[in-house]
Design a protein around this motif. Structure first.
Motif, PDB file in Angstrom:
ATOM      1  N   ARG A  64     -12.566 113.524  84.470  1.00  9.94           N
ATOM      2  CA  ARG A  64     -13.846 113.470  85.150  1.00  9.94           C
ATOM      3  C   ARG A  64     -15.021 113.486  84.184  1.00  9.94           C
ATOM      4  O   ARG A  64     -16.150 113.149  84.559  1.00  9.94           O
ATOM      5  CB  ARG A  64     -13.978 114.647  86.134  1.00  9.94           C
ATOM      6  CG  ARG A  64     -13.949 116.015  85.450  1.00  9.94           C
ATOM      7  CD  ARG A  64     -14.107 117.115  86.486  1.00  9.94           C
ATOM      8  NE  ARG A  64     -14.031 118.438  85.869  1.00  9.94           N
ATOM      9  CZ  ARG A  64     -12.907 119.075  85.631  1.00  9.94           C
ATOM     10  NH1 ARG A  64     -11.754 118.509  85.940  1.00  9.94           N
ATOM     11  NH2 ARG A  64     -12.914 120.277  85.084  1.00  9.94           N
ATOM     12  N   ASP A  65     -14.793 113.892  82.951  1.00 10.09           N
ATOM     13  CA  ASP A  65     -15.871 113.983  81.977  1.00 10.09           C
ATOM     14  C   ASP A  65     -16.044 112.726  81.145  1.00 10.09           C
ATOM     15  O   ASP A  65     -17.014 112.595  80.417  1.00 10.09           O
ATOM     16  CB  ASP A  65     -15.622 115.158  81.013  1.00 10.09           C
ATOM     17  CG  ASP A  65     -15.575 116.475  81.745  1.00 10.09           C
ATOM     18  OD1 ASP A  65     -16.342 116.620  82.701  1.00 10.09           O
ATOM     19  OD2 ASP A  65     -14.776 117.337  81.339  1.00 10.09           O
ATOM     20  N   TRP A  66     -15.089 111.805  81.243  1.00 13.13           N
ATOM     21  CA  TRP A  66     -15.112 110.682  80.314  1.00 13.13           C
ATOM     22  C   TRP A  66     -16.329 109.778  80.426  1.00 13.13           C
ATOM     23  O   TRP A  66     -16.837 109.299  79.434  1.00 13.13           O
ATOM     24  CB  TRP A  66     -13.874 109.808  80.493  1.00 13.13           C
ATOM     25  CG  TRP A  66     -12.627 110.502  80.157  1.00 13.13           C
ATOM     26  CD1 TRP A  66     -12.480 111.670  79.477  1.00 13.13           C
ATOM     27  CD2 TRP A  66     -11.319 110.091  80.513  1.00 13.13           C
ATOM     28  NE1 TRP A  66     -11.176 112.005  79.391  1.00 13.13           N
ATOM     29  CE2 TRP A  66     -10.431 111.057  80.012  1.00 13.13           C
ATOM     30  CE3 TRP A  66     -10.800 108.992  81.197  1.00 13.13           C
ATOM     31  CZ2 TRP A  66      -9.076 110.961  80.177  1.00 13.13           C
ATOM     32  CZ3 TRP A  66      -9.441 108.899  81.362  1.00 13.13           C
ATOM     33  CH2 TRP A  66      -8.596 109.881  80.854  1.00 13.13           C
ATOM     34  N   ARG A  69     -17.110 104.128  76.057  1.00 14.87           N
ATOM     35  CA  ARG A  69     -17.725 102.827  75.950  1.00 14.87           C
ATOM     36  C   ARG A  69     -16.929 101.852  76.796  1.00 14.87           C
ATOM     37  O   ARG A  69     -15.703 101.793  76.697  1.00 14.87           O
ATOM     38  CB  ARG A  69     -17.706 102.369  74.494  1.00 14.87           C
ATOM     39  CG  ARG A  69     -18.258 100.954  74.301  1.00 14.87           C
ATOM     40  CD  ARG A  69     -18.192 100.579  72.847  1.00 14.87           C
ATOM     41  NE  ARG A  69     -18.568  99.192  72.678  1.00 14.87           N
ATOM     42  CZ  ARG A  69     -18.481  98.558  71.529  1.00 14.87           C
ATOM     43  NH1 ARG A  69     -18.032  99.175  70.460  1.00 14.87           N
ATOM     44  NH2 ARG A  69     -18.841  97.295  71.437  1.00 14.87           N
ATOM     45  N   ARG A  70     -17.617 101.071  77.641  1.00 13.14           N
ATOM     46  CA  ARG A  70     -16.903 100.177  78.531  1.00 13.14           C
ATOM     47  C   ARG A  70     -16.545  98.885  77.818  1.00 13.14           C
ATOM     48  O   ARG A  70     -17.251  98.388  76.981  1.00 13.14           O
ATOM     49  CB  ARG A  70     -17.734  99.886  79.784  1.00 13.14           C
ATOM     50  CG  ARG A  70     -17.992 101.157  80.574  1.00 13.14           C
ATOM     51  CD  ARG A  70     -18.588 100.884  81.924  1.00 13.14           C
ATOM     52  NE  ARG A  70     -18.726 102.144  82.638  1.00 13.14           N
ATOM     53  CZ  ARG A  70     -17.756 102.746  83.299  1.00 13.14           C
ATOM     54  NH1 ARG A  70     -16.566 102.196  83.359  1.00 13.14           N
ATOM     55  NH2 ARG A  70     -17.951 103.893  83.916  1.00 13.14           N
ATOM     56  N   SER A  84     -10.426  98.062  66.750  1.00 15.79           N
ATOM     57  CA  SER A  84      -9.759  99.291  67.173  1.00 15.79           C
ATOM     58  C   SER A  84      -9.533  99.294  68.681  1.00 15.79           C
ATOM     59  O   SER A  84     -10.472  99.113  69.455  1.00 15.79           O
ATOM     60  CB  SER A  84     -10.584 100.516  66.792  1.00 15.79           C
ATOM     61  OG  SER A  84      -9.966 101.689  67.294  1.00 15.79           O
ATOM     62  N   PRO A  85      -8.295  99.513  69.118  1.00 18.47           N
ATOM     63  CA  PRO A  85      -8.038  99.535  70.559  1.00 18.47           C
ATOM     64  C   PRO A  85      -8.706 100.712  71.259  1.00 18.47           C
ATOM     65  O   PRO A  85      -8.904 100.681  72.463  1.00 18.47           O
ATOM     66  CB  PRO A  85      -6.509  99.631  70.634  1.00 18.47           C
ATOM     67  CG  PRO A  85      -6.107 100.284  69.358  1.00 18.47           C
ATOM     68  CD  PRO A  85      -7.072  99.766  68.331  1.00 18.47           C
ATOM     69  N   PRO A 134     -11.662 106.298  74.212  1.00 20.40           N
ATOM     70  CA  PRO A 134     -13.048 106.157  74.658  1.00 20.40           C
ATOM     71  C   PRO A 134     -13.324 104.824  75.352  1.00 20.40           C
ATOM     72  O   PRO A 134     -14.206 104.738  76.198  1.00 20.40           O
ATOM     73  CB  PRO A 134     -13.857 106.271  73.363  1.00 20.40           C
ATOM     74  CG  PRO A 134     -12.966 107.034  72.433  1.00 20.40           C
ATOM     75  CD  PRO A 134     -11.568 106.605  72.775  1.00 20.40           C
ATOM     76  N   LEU A 135     -12.577 103.781  74.991  1.00 21.71           N
ATOM     77  CA  LEU A 135     -12.774 102.461  75.579  1.00 21.71           C
ATOM     78  C   LEU A 135     -12.084 102.393  76.940  1.00 21.71           C
ATOM     79  O   LEU A 135     -10.857 102.461  77.032  1.00 21.71           O
ATOM     80  CB  LEU A 135     -12.213 101.387  74.649  1.00 21.71           C
ATOM     81  CG  LEU A 135     -12.464  99.931  75.048  1.00 21.71           C
ATOM     82  CD1 LEU A 135     -13.955  99.597  74.952  1.00 21.71           C
ATOM     83  CD2 LEU A 135     -11.658  98.990  74.169  1.00 21.71           C
ATOM     84  N   ASP A 136     -12.872 102.265  78.011  1.00 18.73           N
ATOM     85  CA  ASP A 136     -12.331 102.215  79.368  1.00 18.73           C
ATOM     86  C   ASP A 136     -11.203 101.198  79.510  1.00 18.73           C
ATOM     87  O   ASP A 136     -10.184 101.467  80.139  1.00 18.73           O
ATOM     88  CB  ASP A 136     -13.434 101.851  80.364  1.00 18.73           C
ATOM     89  CG  ASP A 136     -14.316 103.026  80.724  1.00 18.73           C
ATOM     90  OD1 ASP A 136     -13.867 104.175  80.611  1.00 18.73           O
ATOM     91  OD2 ASP A 136     -15.473 102.785  81.115  1.00 18.73           O
TER      92      ASP A 136
END
Length: 243
Positions: A4-6, A11-12, A131-132, A205-207
């Motif tokens: 819930r905090d992400w 970054r999308r 970076s994935p 971090p990448l959605d």
């Protein structure tokens, strides 16, 4: 950090695979799951096949579930998983004359240079990684700045130890530590931020990489007969539902 905090820090975007990287990943069968999760340039992007997502969902439902991650066992030692990046294991692709780190660099980077070193006659000397975990481009150069690209154990060794790997043979632990299905070349800061965190505590971090990451985590846990802690099970289930 919980699911819930992400949104506050993620970054999308979407990181996907090139044809070269997709075909280069080692086949890894688990309940007929074969996963290829690395990273590629957007113009040649591919997504995880729907059947692989379905298989991962089924595999996740079949995993043994612990109420929570067990307390960390202070007896854990990286050395119990063998020499770092050893080529002497029974992991897929091992015994080819190159250490595991260079095998993964060669698989995941757009390689622009090679150089002979003691552990690999054609080690990667330069290349480019998207970076994935962040979608950011990193220029890799062997030398002082080479730590900008690191190899991540998707299911961290310490996490696996706490889940039951401490009871494995040394051979099985060495295989696990060098199995390409559990490895990704990533940016150094993300790898350091993740550390040995379970999915309930850390996701990329990448959605757009959440689905591929969840598929790979589930595949590895199932392949090695490891359970999953319930908070992580819920996070992985949510990620797979969003594929």
């Amino acid at each position: 950090m919980r699911w819930r905090d992400w949104p506050a820090r993620r970054r999308r975007g979407v990181a996907r695979l090139t044809a070269k990287q997709w075909s280069g990943l080692s086949a890894f069968a688990v309940l007929t799951i074969v996963v290829a999760v690395s990273v590629g340039l957007p113009e040649t992007a591919r997504t995880v096949a729907p059947e692989r997502v379905r298989e991962a969902r089924a595999a996740l439902a079949a995993l043994s579930v612990l109420p929570e991650r067990p307390p960390h066992d202070t007896a854990y030692d990286r050395g119990t998983f063998g020499s770092a990046w050893t080529d002497a294991s029974d992991a897929p692709g091992a015994g080819n004359g190159c250490d595991t780190r260079n095998d993964i660099l060669a698989r995941d980077l757009e390689v622009t240079g090679r150089v002979p070193i003691a552990s690999c006659p054609r080690a990667v000397s330069s290349g480019v990684l998207i970076s994935p975990y962040t979608g950011r481009q990193i220029v890799f150069e062997r030398g002082r700045s080479s730590a900008a690209v690191q190899i991540d154990h998707v299911v961290a060794l310490s996490y696996a130890w706490d889940l039951g790997a401490k009871d494995w043979s040394s051979t099985r632990r060495t295989r696990f530590a060098n199995d390409p299905s559990n490895l990704l070349a990533v940016d150094g800061p993300s790898n350091m931020d993740k550390s040995d965190a379970e999915p309930a505590a850390w996701m990329p971090p990448l959605d757009g990489f959440a689905c591929q990451y969840a598929v790979q985590v589930v595949t590895v846990l199932a392949a090695y007969g490891l359970p999953v802690d319930d908070p992580s099970r819920r996070v992985l289930e949510r990620a797979l539902a969003g594929c």
